[in-house]
Motif scaffolding. Structure first.
Motif, PDB file in Angstrom:
ATOM      1  N   SER A   1       0.806  -1.223   0.000  1.00 32.21           N
ATOM      2  CA  SER A   1       0.000   0.000   0.000  1.00 32.21           C
ATOM      3  C   SER A   1       0.843   1.280   0.000  1.00 32.21           C
ATOM      4  N   VAL A   2       2.152   1.173   0.267  1.00 35.97           N
ATOM      5  CA  VAL A   2       2.982   2.380   0.293  1.00 35.97           C
ATOM      6  C   VAL A   2       4.056   2.380  -0.792  1.00 35.97           C
ATOM      7  N   LYS A   3       4.155   1.313  -1.552  1.00 36.31           N
ATOM      8  CA  LYS A   3       5.177   1.252  -2.605  1.00 36.31           C
ATOM      9  C   LYS A   3       5.012   2.412  -3.569  1.00 36.31           C
ATOM     10  N   GLY A   4       6.141   3.038  -3.866  1.00 36.45           N
ATOM     11  CA  GLY A   4       6.124   4.174  -4.782  1.00 36.45           C
ATOM     12  C   GLY A   4       5.813   5.496  -4.109  1.00 36.45           C
ATOM     13  N   ARG A   5       5.388   5.454  -2.848  1.00 35.31           N
ATOM     14  CA  ARG A   5       5.068   6.689  -2.121  1.00 35.31           C
ATOM     15  C   ARG A   5       6.002   6.915  -0.941  1.00 35.31           C
TER      16      ARG A   5
END
Length: 115
Positions: free
Chosen positions: A62-66
């Motif tokens: 859910s947090v990949k790339g952020r």
């Protein structure tokens, strides 16, 4: 016992950014996996990101790339850069260290994403 002190939490609008810091009281990054966990009200604590002593990183989907986890060996500090924050990122964020022999937690820092 290694002490961990988190900072950098706060209130931010959706789409905003925050950087969390976790200062360790001893030089443990060469032997420890450092992790950021979070716990939202009514939910279990979950691993958000981690970095091993070798520098390998992990992110929950859910947090990949952020989110980006990083560390400064000279300052004994691990960071969590959080971009494009969403209301569902609201939680208390905890820093954790884990070695073959011990682990420990910081006191937590509140992150609230709301307009």
């Amino acid at each position: 016992q290694v002490q961990l002190v988190e900072s950098g939490g706060g209130l931010v609008q959706p789409g905003g950014s925050l950087r969390l810091s976790c200062a360790a009281s001893a030089r443990i990054f060469s032997i420890a996996t450092m992790g950021w966990y979070r716990q939202a009200p009514g939910k279990q604590r979950e691993l958000v990101a981690s970095i091993t002593n070798g520098g390998n990183t992990y992110y929950v989907g859910s947090v990949k790339g952020r989110f980006t986890i990083s560390r400064d060996l000279d300052k004994n500090t691990v960071y969590l850069q959080m971009n494009s924050l969403k209301p569902e990122d609201t939680a208390v964020y905890y820093c954790n260290y884990r070695t073959d022999f011990s682990q420990g937690w910081g006191q937590g820092t509140q992150v609230t994403v709301s307009s």
